[in-house]
Design an enzyme around this catalytic site. Structure first.
Site, mmCIF file in Angstrom:
data_model
loop_
_atom_site.group_PDB
_atom_site.id
_atom_site.type_symbol
_atom_site.label_atom_id
_atom_site.label_comp_id
_atom_site.label_asym_id
_atom_site.label_seq_id
_atom_site.Cartn_x
_atom_site.Cartn_y
_atom_site.Cartn_z
ATOM 1 N N CYS A 200 0.287 13.113 -42.019
ATOM 2 C CA CYS A 200 -1.012 13.799 -42.151
ATOM 3 C C CYS A 200 -0.935 15.023 -43.064
ATOM 4 O O CYS A 200 -1.942 15.420 -43.629
ATOM 5 C CB CYS A 200 -1.541 14.172 -40.775
ATOM 6 N N ASN B 168 2.133 6.771 -36.830
ATOM 7 C CA ASN B 168 3.058 7.243 -37.871
ATOM 8 C C ASN B 168 4.252 8.057 -37.368
ATOM 9 O O ASN B 168 5.311 8.036 -37.981
ATOM 10 C CB ASN B 168 2.301 7.983 -38.987
ATOM 11 N N GLY C 138 -4.983 11.260 -34.713
ATOM 12 C CA GLY C 138 -5.342 10.049 -35.443
ATOM 13 C C GLY C 138 -6.323 10.364 -36.559
ATOM 14 O O GLY C 138 -6.387 11.487 -37.054
ATOM 15 N N SER C 139 -7.118 9.356 -36.899
ATOM 16 C CA SER C 139 -7.963 9.471 -38.093
ATOM 17 C C SER C 139 -9.264 10.227 -37.801
ATOM 18 O O SER C 139 -9.715 10.297 -36.644
ATOM 19 C CB SER C 139 -8.289 8.071 -38.611
ATOM 20 N N GLU D 151 -6.188 16.216 -33.522
ATOM 21 C CA GLU D 151 -5.254 16.440 -34.642
ATOM 22 C C GLU D 151 -5.542 15.330 -35.640
ATOM 23 O O GLU D 151 -5.144 14.179 -35.431
ATOM 24 C CB GLU D 151 -3.796 16.364 -34.149
ATOM 25 N N LEU D 152 -6.253 15.665 -36.726
ATOM 26 C CA LEU D 152 -6.763 14.617 -37.624
ATOM 27 C C LEU D 152 -6.087 14.673 -39.000
ATOM 28 O O LEU D 152 -4.976 15.183 -39.121
ATOM 29 C CB LEU D 152 -8.289 14.751 -37.721
ATOM 30 N N GLU E 215 -8.507 11.528 -47.562
ATOM 31 C CA GLU E 215 -7.094 11.486 -47.162
ATOM 32 C C GLU E 215 -6.495 10.186 -47.672
ATOM 33 O O GLU E 215 -6.897 9.103 -47.268
ATOM 34 C CB GLU E 215 -6.974 11.537 -45.638
#
Ligand code: NAD
Ligand SMILES: O=C[C@H](O)CS(=O)(=O)O
Length: 478
Positions: free
Chosen positions: A283, A154, A229-230, A249-250, A377
């Site tokens: 995010c 993204n 990412g996820s 970093e989710l 999310e």
């Protein structure tokens, strides 16, 4: 064009390799072909990064690392349009947002260049401990070694640079595994660093899917994994990384709270951007908007009106606000979440229509915390507006989540703003600013299942170095 991995400065792009197509998410045109990395490429990349750390990087001085990062920033300044157009094509991000991303990336390089010269330690007053007289204690910071950087689609340039630039500033080498849907900007970035004078082997690039990400995570010669990412992939990485340092970093389902004294006009404008920029595939996108019941109707009316004014379409066009989602599966998944909420009693105030990969900006009301569009999310152009009555109630609503990345609080009452900010279970809280706002120099990273560790150049450097204590026993007679 066909793009391959780059290991020790050499591209691996032979004809017989397995490939993956990269398609423009808006019109499905083929943009590129990826020559996938193999297990043996992964071994070569990690071994080469390991050797380069012990040879080249260990003797490279801070001023040299700083110069290369500054040169990379200067070069990128001359290539804003090339990188921006690439991100439009591979990610479907509207051109104006793509340009913003490149401008932020330049700043990340500049912050990293400056901080490369400022990685300091401290001197401990050893005589503070009984028996510590005539001793000297130094706290120094050392690079870790090989950093495995795995990044999402993204913000393919800026979020990659949030790992690569601090890693170089700190004196590490990097094996970089970008998202398979946005590999071209990653390839151009590695080329840019070569042009800036980064020695070969400091930044190795592996093209591929999670299949090449997995063995990178478990490799014994990799000292740290930094992943954006996820949540499901983050969880896997946490479980398989063993003793490595890990930064994750989710995702999040960011809340934004409007009290009765909020500046509605400006909040409406900002929250349209905050919920729908890059089709909500951010995010910290504003996913839940809690509005005090005394201003709820007025806010909702204005919010719908402002959303109606968005231009939907081709991300290449200057006027486009909303382009496609990353692929049709994702757009279908988001539309299904809307339908599921409607079945459970939610109302679509505007939007909710899908045309291929494009989902129209959608405002939902009548929602509850059991619906996916609230509890999970959403990562799509969907925002829910929810009324509340009391401060305690809205703090509880906001904290009722597995996530905790960033939030926005809108009020003119500074006491209330600080009280609420302190109670929110978040990595960061903005007052009179949307959750979606991020600068590249503040600490950034979530609590709960939004992640582990912090980015924001200075904080990423801290996470990419190890404190090493050096003590000296002095002879008072000498
Ligand atoms: N907190 C943040 O700073 C932040 C920023 C941007 C995106 N995100 C999150 O990223 C997600 C969207 O990005 P995405 O769809 O590219 O995420 P993703 O998790 O599907 O993929 C991210 C990267 O992980 C790789 N990968 C996939 N499986 C792997 C495995 N088993 N082992 C190692 N690597 C693997 C992918 O190839 C890709 O490079 C959202 O959840 C979003 O919230 C978080
Ligand atoms: O998608 C999440 C990103 O962290 C947003 S930003 O690029 O940092 O603004």
């Amino acid at each position: 064009m066909r793009y391959g991995s780059i290991i020790n400065g050499q591209e691996r792009n032979e004809k017989q390799r397995e490939t993956l197509e990269v398609r423009n998410p808006f019109n499905q045109e083929k943009v590129a072909e990826l020559a996938l990395a193999t297990q043996s490429d992964l071994e070569d990349a990690v071994n080469n990064s390991f050797d380069t750390f012990h040879s080249t990087m260990k003797v490279m001085h801070a001023h040299q690392r700083s110069d290369i990062l500054r040169k990379a920033a200067d070069l990128l300044e001359g290539k804003v349009e090339e990188f921006a157009q690439t991100i439009v094509k591979e990610a479907g991000k509207p051109i104006k947002y793509s340009r913003d991303e490149i401008k932020r990336s330049i700043q990340v390089l500049r912050f990293s260049s400056e901080l490369a010269k400022n990685i300091t330690g401290e001197v401990i007053p050893m005589d503070a401990a009984i028996g510590g007289e005539n001793r000297m204690g130094l706290v120094t910071r050392k690079p870790l070694g090989v950093v495995g950087a795995i990044t999402p689609f993204n913000f393919p340039l800026n979020l990659s640079l949030h790992k690569i630039a601090p890693a170089i500033a700190a004196g590490n080498t990097i094996v970089f595994k970008p998202a398979e849907n946005t590999p071209i900007s990653a390839y151009l970035l590695v080329k840019l660093f070569q042009e800036a004078g980064l020695p070969k082997g400091v930044l190795n690039l592996l093209m591929g899917t999670g299949k090449v990400g997995e063995p990178l995570v478990t490799h014994k010669k990799v000292h740290k994994i930094t992943f954006t990412g996820s949540l499901p992939v983050g969880r896997k990485i946490r479980e398989s990384a063993g003793f490595k340092k890990v930064t994750l970093e989710l995702g999040s389902n960011s809340p934004n709270i409007l009290f009765e004294d909020a500046d509605i006009e400006s909040a409406v404008k900002d929250l349209v951007k905050g919920a729908f920029a890059f089709s909500g595939q951010v995010c910290i996108s504003a996913q839940r908007v809690y509005v005090h019941k005394s201003i709820y109707d007025s806010f909702l009316e204005k919010y719908i009106k402002e959303t109606e004014s968005l231009t939907i379409g081709n991300p290449e066009k200057e006027e486009t606000d909303i382009g496609p989602m990353i692929n049709e599966d994702e757009a279908m998944r988001a539309k299904q979440w809307i339908d599921d909420a409607v079945e459970k009693g939610a109302k679509i105030e505007i939007g909710g229509e899908r045309n291929g990969t494009v989902l129209s900006p959608t405002i939902m009301t009548n929602v509850d915390h059991n619906m996916k569009i609230i509890a999970e999310e959403v990562f799509a152009p969907i925002v829910s507006v929810i009324p509340f009555e009391t401060e305690d109630e809205v703090v509880n609503y906001s904290n009722d989540s597995i996530y905790g990345l960033q939030a926005g609080v809108f009020t003119k009452d500074i006491d209330r703003a600080m009280r609420v900010a302190n109670q929110l279970e978040m990595g960061g809280v903005w007052i009179n600013e949307i959750s979606t706002y991020r600068q590249d120099n503040h600490p950034y990273g979530g609590v709960k299942q939004s992640g582990i560790g912090k980015e924001g150049v200075k904080y990423a450097i801290e996470d990419m170095t190890e404190i090493k204590f050096i003590g000296v026993k002095l002879n008072p007679n000498h």
